[in-house]
Design an enzyme around this catalytic site. Structure first.
Site, PDB file in Angstrom:
ATOM      1  N   CYS A 262      -3.518  -0.845  -4.581  1.00  0.00           N
ATOM      2  CA  CYS A 262      -2.835  -1.836  -5.406  1.00  0.00           C
ATOM      3  C   CYS A 262      -3.783  -3.019  -5.538  1.00  0.00           C
ATOM      4  O   CYS A 262      -5.001  -2.859  -5.454  1.00  0.00           O
ATOM      5  CB  CYS A 262      -1.480  -2.220  -4.803  1.00  0.00           C
ATOM      6  SG  CYS A 262      -1.560  -2.924  -3.136  1.00  0.00           S
ATOM      7  N   LYS A 263      -3.267  -4.186  -5.756  1.00  0.00           N
ATOM      8  CA  LYS A 263      -4.109  -5.375  -5.874  1.00  0.00           C
ATOM      9  C   LYS A 263      -4.727  -5.735  -4.523  1.00  0.00           C
ATOM     10  O   LYS A 263      -5.933  -5.941  -4.406  1.00  0.00           O
ATOM     11  CB  LYS A 263      -3.260  -6.529  -6.414  1.00  0.00           C
ATOM     12  CG  LYS A 263      -3.976  -7.856  -6.580  1.00  0.00           C
ATOM     13  CD  LYS A 263      -2.993  -8.886  -7.129  1.00  0.00           C
ATOM     14  CE  LYS A 263      -3.578 -10.286  -7.174  1.00  0.00           C
ATOM     15  NZ  LYS A 263      -2.581 -11.274  -7.670  1.00  0.00           N
TER      16      LYS A 263
END
Length: 561
Positions: A460-461
């Site tokens: 993810c981020k």
């Protein structure tokens, strides 16, 4: 910038900032300034002193018994202590103001943990902001800077110091075990710093026992939050690996403003992910070190929302996809530097083949529809690589899966079922909705990759919250399959037995430890209650136990980046 002693030259504004901070801290600890009176023991306080990281102790064992409170007071103390340490790095270790605060905190320590009050939670959440304001006020007074400029300097200085502190702490292997129906499973999270053939890690720019936390968003040399995640079962007197994959933060160094440096950084991060993927295949790595040009298949599953409406994750996805494309042109061979068993850098030749997906899994994607079209433009191409050009559910799989099935392997039925499930999900756009299972497509892509001997990688981020939930969903399904020999139908909620497995995995997968490693506090931001309720994902139903849900959420809501 050198900041001089505070007491003899403090302005009124600086004094007010300190008093505000002092009040927030002291009130949060429920002590009287200068008296060091400990908080009253709550009626339900546990009598023992809680000590984490002792031999055999895990966050899972601790949190599993926290039935009476959302937040442990000891956890809040630890978070606040770390923040004071960061501030001391900026203002000086002997700073009298911070020394006074630290001393008061020592006096306020309790002998037994207890549930934190709402006031204490609010104080813990506000402390970082107040410390930055104190640094800004002192900077403004000493250097005559405008208030906005002083605050900007203070925020950057605090963030840089916090990133340095998190990066420089030891990054070590996390190993937890869980038992279900008499079977013993081991979850292992191996950080980049411990991906070693010999005494040193394999990377050309050595980690030296340290790491790169998720907040180090300008780093163009290393992948953020890079780990190898494994789950194994002990049976017939030996350990059998059920799954192994690579997890990390987004490849984009998204706070780097120079577009050329940002792209170079994304490619450097991608190369580290490829090196980690090669490391996860010891036989393939040995062949590469012996001089053979080896082929490496990797299924990359991004979990970002490919939209710039909130958070600019759309641009991050573009950076990541561009990095993969630059390294995986048809027929392209790349040279990686790997540190061998003698500690020497050695060039290895690999032909990477990456099927790069992005599947939005948060509320913005699954409840509001953000980024779905952009993601699916990447996913269509990646599915053709993985499953061939005919994506009808009833069609015989092609692509990498077809090549694997042509060998009639022992896992033929599992691979065929996963392929059919993925095509059903794709045909019906089930990955566009929560539908009782937010990670239905992402999780099955990773499992299928492992089954066909490709390397699954997901991110993810930050590499800790959505990535951690993906990690837990994979392990839940694998343990369930190992026990029942049946794969869950897409979009199905776990039954009571499946919920028990999920609860154990969530607390004992190593993800709480990874979250603490990156932020100073354990807890997954995926667990949240939004208003209106219709915006919430299905995790309370999937977990099936409010206390476990709160334990997995941890103190994530008190931590700000």
């Amino acid at each position: 910038m050198q900041i001089q002693s505070f007491y003899h030259s403090a302005s009124l504004k600086t004094q007010e900032a300190f008093k505000s901070l002092q009040k927030t801290l002291y009130n949060g600890m429920q002590i009287l300034s200068g008296q060091g009176k400990a908080p009253a023991k709550a009626p339900d306080a546990r009598p023992e002193i809680i000590v984490l990281r002792e031999p055999g102790a895990t966050w899972g064992n601790y949190l599993q018994h926290q039935k009476t409170s959302n937040h442990s007071l000891h956890n809040l103390y630890n978070l606040q202590r770390d923040l004071l340490t960061v501030a001391a790095t900026v203002l000086g270790k002997q700073d009298p103001v911070l020394t006074s605060m630290a001393n008061q905190m020592e006096l306020a320590k309790v002998k037994a943990d207890r549930p934190a009050t709402k006031q204490e939670e609010a104080a813990a959440k506000a402390l970082k902001k107040n410390l930055i304001e104190l640094i800004a006020a002192r900077t403004q007074q000493q250097n005559g800077l405008p208030a906005k400029e002083a605050h900007r300097f203070a925020a950057v200085a605090f963030r840089d110091a916090q990133v340095k502190q998190l990066n420089n702490q030891p990054w070590q292997t996390i190993k937890n075990t869980l038992t279900h129906n008499g079977h013993h499973y081991t979850n292992t999270q191996l950080p980049a710093a411990e991906m070693k053939i010999g005494a040193k890690d394999i990377f050309p720019s050595a980690y030296e026992g340290k790491g790169v936390c998720s907040w180090d968003t300008k780093n163009i040399h290393h992948a953020n939050n890079l780990w190898m995640s494994t789950v194994s079962v002990h049976e017939d007197g030996k350990d059998k690996t059920l799954f192994c994959g690579i997890r990390h933060g987004v490849l984009s160094p998204y706070h780097e403003k120079d577009p050329l440096l940002r792209q170079a950084g994304a490619e450097n991060k991608a190369k580290e992910v490829l090196a980690a993927a090669l490391f996860s295949k010891p036989e393939l790595l040995n062949r590469a070190l012996e001089g053979e040009a080896v082929s490496l298949k990797l299924v990359s599953v991004g979990l970002l929302t490919a939209s710039n409406i909130f958070g600019k994750e759309g641009t991050m996805v573009e950076d990541q996809m561009r990095a993969w494309q630059s390294l995986t042109q048809p027929g392209k061979m790349i040279h990686l530097k790997i540190r061998n068993k003698d500690g020497d850098l050695q060039t290895v030749k690999i032909k990477p083949d990456v099927a790069a997906f992005n599947v939005g899994v948060n509320e913005l994607a699954l409840k509001l529809g953000f980024g779905l079209k952009a993601s699916d433009s990447y996913n269509a191409e990646a599915l053709h690589q993985l499953l061939g050009n005919d994506l009808r559910p009833e069609a015989r799989p092609g692509g990498w899966v077809g090549e694997w099935l042509a060998q009639y392997p022992d896992n033929y039925e599992v691979v065929n079922t996963l392929a059919r499930q993925i095509k059903d999900i794709w045909k019906n756009n089930q990955h566009h909705k929560d539908g009782g299972e937010p990670y239905k497509l992402a999780q099955r892509l990773a499992m299928l990759a492992h089954e066909i001997d490709a390397v699954p990688a997901w991110n993810c981020k930050s590499g800790k919250d959505r990535t951690g939930m993906m990690d837990s969903e994979i392990k839940r399904e694998l343990i369930s399959f190992h026990q029942t020999h049946m794969l869950s139908a897409p979009g199905s909620l776990p039954d009571s037995g499946g919920q028990k497995i999920f609860q154990k995995v969530l607390l004992n997968s190593g993800n709480l430890e990874i979250q603490k490693q990156n932020t100073g506090g354990a807890g997954n931001k995926v667990m949240k209650n939004l208003s209106p309720e219709v915006l919430n994902l299905s995790y309370q139903k999937r977990v099936g136990d409010e206390n476990i849900w709160q334990s997995v959420k941890g103190i994530s809501s008190l931590i700000t980046s």
